[in-house]
Scaffold this motif. Structure first.
Motif, PDB file in Angstrom:
ATOM      1  N   GLN A 124     -12.664   5.485 -18.754  1.00 38.09           N
ATOM      2  CA  GLN A 124     -12.603   4.182 -17.618  1.00 38.09           C
ATOM      3  C   GLN A 124     -14.121   4.224 -16.581  1.00 38.09           C
ATOM      4  O   GLN A 124     -14.645   5.241 -16.359  1.00 38.09           O
ATOM      5  CB  GLN A 124     -11.450   5.565 -16.457  1.00 38.09           C
ATOM      6  N   LEU A 125     -14.324   2.972 -16.847  1.00 37.78           N
ATOM      7  CA  LEU A 125     -16.027   3.131 -16.323  1.00 37.78           C
ATOM      8  C   LEU A 125     -16.079   2.684 -14.610  1.00 37.78           C
ATOM      9  O   LEU A 125     -15.214   1.520 -14.254  1.00 37.78           O
ATOM     10  CB  LEU A 125     -16.260   1.511 -16.970  1.00 37.78           C
TER      11      LEU A 125
ATOM     12  N   VAL B 291     -11.130   1.051 -23.063  1.00 38.42           N
ATOM     13  CA  VAL B 291     -12.560   0.855 -22.605  1.00 38.42           C
ATOM     14  C   VAL B 291     -11.485   0.499 -21.083  1.00 38.42           C
ATOM     15  O   VAL B 291     -11.018  -0.972 -20.894  1.00 38.42           O
ATOM     16  CB  VAL B 291     -13.887   0.530 -22.873  1.00 38.42           C
ATOM     17  N   VAL B 292     -12.159   0.892 -20.128  1.00 36.65           N
ATOM     18  CA  VAL B 292     -11.155   0.031 -19.359  1.00 36.65           C
ATOM     19  C   VAL B 292     -12.388  -0.473 -17.783  1.00 36.65           C
ATOM     20  O   VAL B 292     -13.249  -0.077 -17.600  1.00 36.65           O
ATOM     21  CB  VAL B 292     -10.211   1.156 -17.937  1.00 36.65           C
TER      22      VAL B 292
ATOM     23  N   LEU C 217      -9.336   5.190 -11.094  1.00 36.51           N
ATOM     24  CA  LEU C 217      -9.466   6.124 -11.817  1.00 36.51           C
ATOM     25  C   LEU C 217      -8.197   6.743 -12.467  1.00 36.51           C
ATOM     26  O   LEU C 217      -8.257   7.514 -13.845  1.00 36.51           O
ATOM     27  CB  LEU C 217     -10.133   7.617 -11.397  1.00 36.51           C
ATOM     28  N   GLY C 218      -7.516   7.118 -11.452  1.00 28.73           N
ATOM     29  CA  GLY C 218      -5.881   8.179 -11.346  1.00 28.73           C
ATOM     30  C   GLY C 218      -5.091   6.854 -12.164  1.00 28.73           C
ATOM     31  O   GLY C 218      -3.941   7.548 -12.142  1.00 28.73           O
ATOM     32  N   ASN C 219      -5.356   5.372 -12.233  1.00 28.65           N
ATOM     33  CA  ASN C 219      -4.183   4.777 -13.063  1.00 28.65           C
ATOM     34  C   ASN C 219      -2.751   4.316 -11.658  1.00 28.65           C
ATOM     35  O   ASN C 219      -2.063   4.303 -12.627  1.00 28.65           O
ATOM     36  CB  ASN C 219      -3.831   5.814 -14.706  1.00 28.65           C
TER      37      ASN C 219
ATOM     38  N   PRO D   1     -13.358   9.567 -16.922  1.00 27.68           N
ATOM     39  CA  PRO D   1     -14.322   9.027 -15.900  1.00 27.68           C
ATOM     40  C   PRO D   1     -15.913   8.920 -16.426  1.00 27.68           C
ATOM     41  O   PRO D   1     -16.785  10.086 -16.458  1.00 27.68           O
ATOM     42  CB  PRO D   1     -14.219  10.071 -14.363  1.00 27.68           C
ATOM     43  N   VAL D   2     -15.876   7.639 -16.380  1.00 31.06           N
ATOM     44  CA  VAL D   2     -17.427   7.410 -16.408  1.00 31.06           C
ATOM     45  C   VAL D   2     -18.228   6.567 -15.875  1.00 31.06           C
ATOM     46  O   VAL D   2     -17.914   5.262 -14.814  1.00 31.06           O
ATOM     47  CB  VAL D   2     -16.975   6.222 -17.953  1.00 31.06           C
ATOM     48  N   LEU D   3     -19.126   7.111 -14.943  1.00 31.35           N
ATOM     49  CA  LEU D   3     -20.053   6.160 -14.050  1.00 31.35           C
ATOM     50  C   LEU D   3     -21.022   5.639 -14.332  1.00 31.35           C
ATOM     51  O   LEU D   3     -22.307   6.010 -15.093  1.00 31.35           O
ATOM     52  CB  LEU D   3     -20.709   7.439 -12.763  1.00 31.35           C
TER      53      LEU D   3
END
Ligand SMILES: Nc1nc2c(ncn2[C@@H]2O[C@H](COP(=O)(O)OP(=O)(O)OP(=O)(O)O)[C@@H](O)[C@H]2O)c(=O)[nH]1
Ligand SMILES: [Mg+2]
Length: 279
Positions: free
Chosen positions: A31-32, A85-86, A106-108, A143-145
């Motif tokens: 999750q970007l 990848v979102v 992020l929590g979908n 999670p990917v910042l």
């Protein structure tokens, strides 16, 4: 590791290779998230290019400039048969509503392939949580910042809080990917993130529409970043996990966040009127 070995590792990774099998998770969902214009969509195109080992293709629409927000619709892109990848909607101001929406993404709790609207009231969050049962929530969320090294953070405390909350909602401390690796501010920005106790910190130069000339160095850096992210997933899957319980915890987190935000709003409103709200 050589590029080809890293690519094979990423392409062949499945969630059921650990001692407890897939534990109820279907796919890895990277999750970007982050500020608008910092390179989320570009990172998707970059990752697709190196994993497919093909030409650069603009799968995700990239902004014409860094100032004007581009991605409004949350979309997922398959990286491999087992990794998605979102591309989430980016934040402009990082106020409490935008941050709330980051947590919901992020929590979908927000549908894929639909426009992301910032939640403005407590009832929006309750609706999101109630409606989430119809969404596919079987993914292992990572999670990917995505943060541009061109921008020296003026508000590290705010970013630190978001990183911590992203960990609370997903169970994993976010990986941070710094884009615009050639920026003169890179070492300063890196240092700021290190002070935030970010352990998984990567920097890279995205392939873009203007510059997608492949180089071995760029390719290897990008593959290493992805490989490290997947290795973390592999490591976490060694533990016995409970996706059902995680889902409940995520709901609790989001509702508590929205509740607190609503109380603060009421307090602000009533400050002028001399009314006291007991929490
Ligand atoms: N030089 C350079 N340009 C980049 C890099 N990453 C992104 N860009 C450029 O920065 C601009 C914004 O990139 P996007 O990928 O659209 O950013 P985003 O985070 O998806 O933005 P939103 O969708 O608005 O949230 C585009 O013009 C890209 O070409 C990078 O690593 N290096
Ligand atoms: Mg985008």
């Amino acid at each position: 590791m050589e590029s080809q070995a890293m690519r094979d590792y990423i392409r062949q990774y499945t969630l059921d290779g650990g001692p407890h099998g897939h534990q109820g998770y279907s796919k890895v969902l990277l999750q970007l998230f982050g500020y608008t214009g910092h390179g989320k969509s570009s990172l998707i195109n970059t990752w697709k290019c190196v994993v497919d080992d093909g030409p650069y293709v603009a799968h995700a629409k990239v902004a014409g400039s860094e100032e004007k927000p581009e991605t409004m619709i949350r979309r997922d892109y398959p990286l491999t048969d087992h990794i998605l990848v979102v591309d989430n909607r980016g934040c402009v101001k990082m106020n409490k509503y935008e941050i709330g929406a980051i947590y919901a993404q992020l929590g979908n709790f927000m549908a894929l392939n639909e426009e992301v609207k910032w939640q403005v009231g407590y009832s929006d969050t309750i609706d999101a949580v109630l409606n989430s049962d119809v969404l596919d929530q079987s993914h292992f969320i990572v999670p990917v910042l995505v943060y541009s090294a061109n921008t020296v953070p003026t508000n590290p405390e705010e970013i630190k809080e978001i990183l911590k909350a992203a960990r609370d909602i997903t169970g994993l401390f976010p990986t941070v990917v710094l884009t615009h690796e050639c920026s003169e501010h890179l070492s300063k920005v890196k240092e700021i993130f290190r002070r935030m106790e970010v352990k998984n910190l990567h920097s890279l130069e995205n392939y873009t529409g203007e510059d997608h000339k492949k180089t071995r160095g760029k390719h290897e850096t990008i593959l290493r970043c992805l490989q490290e992210i997947i290795k973390d997933v592999e490591f976490r899957m060694l533990e016995k996990l409970d996706p059902m319980n995680e889902k409940i915890e995520r709901k609790r987190f989001l509702l508590e966040y929205a509740h607190k935000r609503e109380l603060e709003k009421l307090q602000e409103k009533d400050k002028g009127k001399g009314v006291c709200i007991i929490l």
